[in-house]
Write a protein that holds these residues in place. Sequence first.
Motif, PDB file in Angstrom:
ATOM      1  N   GLY A  14      46.719  97.990  43.203  1.00 30.66           N
ATOM      2  CA  GLY A  14      46.826  99.006  42.169  1.00 30.66           C
ATOM      3  C   GLY A  14      47.962  99.961  42.459  1.00 30.66           C
ATOM      4  O   GLY A  14      48.352 100.148  43.613  1.00 30.66           O
ATOM      5  N   ASP A  29      43.992  96.353  39.943  1.00 32.91           N
ATOM      6  CA  ASP A  29      43.219  95.199  40.422  1.00 32.91           C
ATOM      7  C   ASP A  29      43.959  93.876  40.238  1.00 32.91           C
ATOM      8  O   ASP A  29      43.413  92.886  39.752  1.00 32.91           O
ATOM      9  CB  ASP A  29      41.865  95.146  39.701  1.00 32.91           C
ATOM     10  CG  ASP A  29      40.874  94.227  40.412  1.00 32.91           C
ATOM     11  OD1 ASP A  29      40.994  94.067  41.639  1.00 32.91           O
ATOM     12  OD2 ASP A  29      39.994  93.675  39.736  1.00 32.91           O
ATOM     13  N   VAL A  30      45.226  93.847  40.675  1.00 33.48           N
ATOM     14  CA  VAL A  30      46.032  92.629  40.561  1.00 33.48           C
ATOM     15  C   VAL A  30      45.836  91.777  41.811  1.00 33.48           C
ATOM     16  O   VAL A  30      46.044  92.250  42.934  1.00 33.48           O
ATOM     17  CB  VAL A  30      47.523  92.971  40.378  1.00 33.48           C
ATOM     18  CG1 VAL A  30      48.378  91.715  40.474  1.00 33.48           C
ATOM     19  CG2 VAL A  30      47.743  93.659  39.035  1.00 33.48           C
ATOM     20  N   ARG A 226      47.497  94.638  34.211  1.00 29.72           N
ATOM     21  CA  ARG A 226      46.487  93.692  34.665  1.00 29.72           C
ATOM     22  C   ARG A 226      46.930  92.250  34.377  1.00 29.72           C
ATOM     23  O   ARG A 226      47.692  92.016  33.441  1.00 29.72           O
ATOM     24  CB  ARG A 226      45.142  93.942  33.978  1.00 29.72           C
ATOM     25  CG  ARG A 226      44.516  95.293  34.316  1.00 29.72           C
ATOM     26  CD  ARG A 226      43.190  95.476  33.584  1.00 29.72           C
ATOM     27  NE  ARG A 226      42.585  96.761  33.889  1.00 29.72           N
ATOM     28  CZ  ARG A 226      41.770  96.965  34.920  1.00 29.72           C
ATOM     29  NH1 ARG A 226      41.448  95.958  35.732  1.00 29.72           N
ATOM     30  NH2 ARG A 226      41.258  98.162  35.135  1.00 29.72           N
ATOM     31  N   GLU A 228      46.662  89.038  32.684  1.00 29.83           N
ATOM     32  CA  GLU A 228      46.049  88.610  31.433  1.00 29.83           C
ATOM     33  C   GLU A 228      45.729  87.129  31.448  1.00 29.83           C
ATOM     34  O   GLU A 228      44.723  86.678  30.926  1.00 29.83           O
ATOM     35  CB  GLU A 228      46.989  88.935  30.268  1.00 29.83           C
ATOM     36  CG  GLU A 228      46.446  88.569  28.908  1.00 29.83           C
ATOM     37  CD  GLU A 228      47.439  88.928  27.817  1.00 29.83           C
ATOM     38  OE1 GLU A 228      47.050  89.659  26.897  1.00 29.83           O
ATOM     39  OE2 GLU A 228      48.596  88.474  27.894  1.00 29.83           O
TER      40      GLU A 228
END
Length: 231
Positions: A14, A29-30, A226, A228
Amino acid sequence: METDAPLVRVEGLGKTFGTGEAAVPALADVTLQVAAGEVVGLRGPSGSGKSTLLNIIACILEPSAGRLRLGGETVWDGAYRVADLRRLRRERIGFIFQFHNLLPFLTAVDNVALAMTLLGTELAAARARARALLDYLQVGRRAEAMPARLSGGEAQRVAIARALANRPRVILADEPTAALDSERARVVMDLLRQVAQDQQAAILVVTHDEKIFDRFDRMIALRDGRIEAAG
């Protein structure tokens, strides 16, 4: 250090700019990884966090949360765990940009050699490896040319050679083909794929360039900080 770990791994990463009411979340939150020999594309609209993520992996921008591991070694986990970030960047990470950023007063071969001399390599040895890299990238005949005399495709190959100079296992590219036509863009991507295989490097490319999407092993899409989609 895990010898068989992915070369790039981010977990729950983050990044927030500012504090309090002025806080702006750029990444949330990657989690992703890139293995040796893999070329992964990172796409998404402007403001989705692509460049922020690339700069965190490059150890240029400090994350706010999560963990970053390079080559199985924890680099950031609440704080940087590596004493000399500048040396880490020079030794283990190669950078390629949309605009080649070659020094205009140095020849192609000396632009590449400079990256090695900054780490203490003798000039003669640096120039010899630089010439070998330019030959490998099929632009050796332009070794003594000044950047202003290179075509866009030639200049980008020299920039790739510079990124490879210190034998990094992690290569990060930010829109490397945006300034090239379709044919030259595909040539550059094919060269990057060759580098990934020959040197077992992990390559992560930020791109909007749909004409090269078929050159990637995987595409990861970011939106609003984020992931996707990935596939």
